[in-house]
Every structure is written in structure tokens, then in C-alpha cells.
Design an enzyme around this catalytic site. Structure first.
Site, PDB file in Angstrom:
ATOM      1  N   ARG A 273       0.821  -1.166   0.047  1.00 14.72           N
ATOM      2  CA  ARG A 273       0.029   0.020   0.033  1.00 14.72           C
ATOM      3  C   ARG A 273       0.929   1.147   0.084  1.00 14.72           C
ATOM      4  NH1 ARG A 273      -4.875   0.496   2.445  1.00 14.72           N
ATOM      5  NH2 ARG A 273      -4.532  -1.377   3.408  1.00 14.72           N
ATOM      6  N   ARG A 309     -12.812  -1.943  -2.359  1.00 16.35           N
ATOM      7  CA  ARG A 309     -12.338  -1.618  -0.731  1.00 16.35           C
ATOM      8  C   ARG A 309     -13.628  -1.177   0.079  1.00 16.35           C
ATOM      9  NH1 ARG A 309      -8.962   1.954   0.488  1.00 16.35           N
ATOM     10  NH2 ARG A 309      -8.150   0.591   2.336  1.00 16.35           N
ATOM     11  N   CYS A 343     -26.179  -3.950 -10.063  1.00 16.20           N
ATOM     12  CA  CYS A 343     -27.358  -4.220  -9.679  1.00 16.20           C
ATOM     13  C   CYS A 343     -27.192  -5.010  -8.382  1.00 16.20           C
ATOM     14  CB  CYS A 343     -28.069  -5.324 -10.665  1.00 16.20           C
ATOM     15  SG  CYS A 343     -29.765  -5.845 -10.269  1.00 16.20           S
TER      16      CYS A 343
END
Length: 424
Positions: A273, A309, A343
Site C-alpha cells: 500500500r 475496498r 445491480c
């Protein structure tokens, strides 16, 4: 330590390139990466002997090539990641090992690649030691130790403690050393990683656990790894971990071990990260604006198929509007819920962990304008899916002021390429 970032409500460019121009050339949704930011983050960690990029955060081979060209080696957690590293130009042997396979199991394909290329292995379970030793005695290995505690920005990113599947439980270390010895494997490295997005207090606590485990292993150790988990600021007011102070803690630990063992001990860090998150932007277009009771919705052409996330962890990402329509450089702010096209009721970018929908203060926008979801480089594109038969987004790397397409948008033919209808 980098200065705290500023998060603006409006954005016109990414790495000096117009967002509108990027959207016109490459379409939306598209991931855009700022190469200079990745290089800057690698440089932040230059005090460590080895920076090993955890490519699971973002494994496009152009990103791996950039990381390699700037001096970082790589970690691979699957057969596919091993092959990506090789495709990006990493050699298979060297000191330190250019590619390390880190996992809690060997699947057959990964084990075959480890054997074929002589890759160094970071073993996360006792069974890996025996499985490797039975067919490749004489090799050197690293052990990934679960120190008995963990921490992360979410329980789902916590990789230590009794509820984590990761690593060898700390009180099984002697058993694993005996197993390695029986199979002729030399334990030359130790690795600990307690979770992603940890704070300084928890990251620093690993030093004591590492030192105790290292003394238990003894003089065969050549290197220790601090793992990853370095957080980055996602919100206004958040700051970076003091990398200098963090290195000093680990360096002091390393020096005590060097004094005890009588030889040099390498010090690795394994960021994922930290290297990639801030470099990445997901550029999407606002395709509808509508009201539902008290809520106003901005509905984008990007969904959790592109960035998972928020739905997985309730993760927060700053969002900025690209002012293309009326209103010029200034816009009034109002509360908005931002969602995608899927959806699925959970297809909301402004949610908290547990699925609780929240609104966000964003500029008044028009349909057709672009919204940029920021700090999206880590665990963004790599966690994409084809849910609702949506294609993978394009990926673009901006380097030296020029945008380069590093992954074309997936086509329908790509989507169904592996599918067949049985003959009847």
C-alpha cells in the site's frame, strides 16, 4: 517523512495531465497511476537494506517494471505473481533474492515454479517446510512467524493473532527448526507482518517479537523482514508514520542481533500500500444524478467491480470533481451518496464497514462530468471482478508527463474467451 497531503474538492489534472484529456483518450472507468509518486515512496524507504514490493497491492507488469528500475525487489504470493515478476524483468536469482515466494501453502503450480527457478521461499506454515524439503533439500528458506498479535485498519486486514490464518504460530518455531534441519533446509530469514494499515505503536511492537524469535533461530539468520503494513493518509488530517523513527527501531533490533550472532544481518521492509496507494486514481463519469427521499445520489460508470475496498472494509477514499460543465472553478458543496452501476445494493462508495451508507460533502455536479476516486492504487485494479459482466477498466501510467496505456480495456470477446457451449 512526507508532508501531509491536501485533499481538494475539485481536480483538473493527474500528474500534470488533464483528467478530461485522459478520459477522452482512454474512456472511463480508468485507473491512472502517477509514476513519480511511486518512485518517491521507494525513496522514502532507502535507509532499509532491501525494499521488497508486495505486488499483491498492484501487480500490473508496467508497475513492476517501474519498481524494479528504481531498485526494489519483489514478493510473490502465487504462481501468477511469480510469472508477472519474471515478465517484468526480474531475475530469479541474486542476493538479496529478487523474487521471494511468500504464502501459507504451495499449490502445485507455485511449487513447480519455485523448483524450476530456484526461488527463495518464505514459509507460512509447517507443512510448507516438509513439502519443499522432501523434493528440494539443501535450500535456504525464510519463516514467516505469527507473533500472536496483529493489527490493521480493519479486522479483515489483520494478519496476526489466533484468528489469522497467516504465518507459523510463534510457539511452533522450535518444531519448524527441527523439521527444516531434518530436511536439510537452512533457515536464513525471519519475516513478521501483523496487518495492513497498522499504526506506529503496533508496528513497533513487532521489533521485540522479532528479536526474541531471531535469538531462538540463532546464527544461521542472514536477514530479518519488518513486513509491510505502513499506512498512508486517506483523509484530511491524517499523517504518515515517521519512517525515520520506524527505521531506527528496526535498525537497533538488527544491530543487537548482529552483536549476538557476530555477523551482518540484512534488514528488509515489504511495503505494498505505501508504495502504490497514493499514486492511483480511478477516473469515472457521473452518468446519473437522482434523489431518493432525503438523499442525492451520484451514480458512476465505476462500481465495486472496479474498486471493492469500500464494500469489503468500509474503506474511505477521498473524491474530487473534475469541473467540466457550468460553474467554473468554484462549486457549491452538498451532501451526496456516491454509487455505481451494479445491480447490487452494496454498490456504494460512500459506506462504512458493516454496509452503512453515508453521504459525503461534494461539489454540485452535472451528468457527464468526471469524479476521481483518489488513493486507489492499492487493492484497486487487482481486486477487480467481472460481476454483471462488466469489463476490467483500462490502466494508464503517467511517467515523465506522458500517459501510457498499460492495460487496455477488456472487451466482450475477452470476457467470454474461456467459455464454451457443450455440443448436443
Amino acid at each position: 517523512m512526507p508532508s501531509a497531503p491536501r485533499f481538494a474538492a475539485l481536480r483538473n489534472e493527474i500528474a500534470g495531465v488533464s483528467v478530461e484529456a485522459l478520459a477522452r483518450e482512454f474512456g472511463t472507468p480508468t485507473y491512472v497511476y502517477d509514476a513519480a509518486k511511486i518512485v518517491e515512496r521507494i525513496s522514502d524507504l532507502k535507509a532499509f537494506d532491501t525494499v521488497r514490493y508486495a505486488q499483491k497491492a498492484c501487480s500490473n507488469i508496467a508497475i513492476l517494471d517501474l519498481v524494479r528500475r528504481n531498485g526494489a525487489v519483489v514478493d510473490a504470493v502465487s504462481a501468477g505473481e511469480i510469472q508477472r515478476a519474471i515478465a517484468a524483468g526480474y531475475p530469479v536469482t541474486g542476493d538479496p533474492p529478487p523474487i521471494v515466494y511468500t504464502a501459507d501453502i504451495f499449490d502445485r503450480e507455485a511449487l513447480d515454479l519455485v523448483l524450476a527457478h530456484g526461488l527463495h521461499v518464505n514459509c507460512g506454515s509447517p507443512d510448507m517446510i516438509s513439502q519443499l524439503g522432501e523434493i528440494a533439500p539443501g535450500r535456504e528458506i525464510t519463516l514467516r512467524i505469527n507473533p500472536g498479535f496483529g493489527h490493521g485498519h480493519s479486522q479483515k486486514t489483520n494478519t496476526g493473532g489466533e484468528q489469522s490464518k497467516h504465518g507459523i504460530w510463534h510457539d511452533q518455531l522450535q518444531q519448524c527448526l527441527r523439521a527444516a534441519d531434518q530436511h536439510g533446509l537452512g533457515v536464513t530469514g525471519l519475516h513478521m507482518h501483523i496487518g495492513s494499515g497498522s499504526d506506529m505503536e503496533h508496528l513497533a511492537s513487532v521489533c521485540n517479537a522479532m528479536e526474541a524469535a531471531a535469538r531462538e533461530v540463532g546464527r544461521t539468520l542472514k536477514s530479518i523482514s519488518a513486513g509491510g503494513g505502513l499506512p498512508i493518509p486517506y483523509r484530511e488530517g491524517e499523517t504518515y508514520v515517521d519512517i525515520g523513527a520506524y527505521f531506527e527501531l528496526w535498525d537497533a533490533t538488527r544491530k543487537r542481533l548482529e552483536d549476538a550472532f557476530g555477523h551482518k544481518v540484512g534488514l528488509e521492509i515489504e511495503p505494498g500500500r505505501y508504495l502504490i496507494a497514493e499514486s492511483g486514481y480511478l477516473v469515472a463519469q457521473i452518468r446519473a444524478i437522482k434523489r431518493s427521499g432525503a438523499n442525492t445520489f451520484y451514480l458512476l460508470d465505476a462500481g465495486f467491480n472496479n474498486l471493492a475496498r469500500p464494500i469489503l472494509y468500509g474503506a474511505y477514499h477521498h473524491m474530487s470533481l473534475v469541473p467540466c460543465g457550468e460553474g467554473g472553478p468554484t462549486r457549491q458543496m452538498h451532501e451526496v451518496v456516491v454509487g455505481g452501476p451494479l445491480c447490487e445494493s452494496g454498490d456504494i462508495f460512500t459506506q462504512e464497514e458493516g454496509g452503512f451508507v453515508r453521504s459525503r460533502m461534494l461539489p454540485v455536479a452535472e451528468v457527464g462530468e468526471y469524479l476521481v476516486i483518489e488513493c486507489a492504487g492499492a487493492y484497486g485494479s487487482v481486486m477487480s471482478s467481472n460481476y454483471n459482466s462488466k469489463p476490467f477498466a483500462a490502466e494508464v501510467l503517467v511517467e515523465g508527463g506522458s500517459p501510457h496505456l498499460i492495460r487496455r480495456r477488456q472487451t466482450f470477446e475477452d470476457l467470454v474467451a474461456g467459455e464454451t457451449i457443450p455440443e448436443r
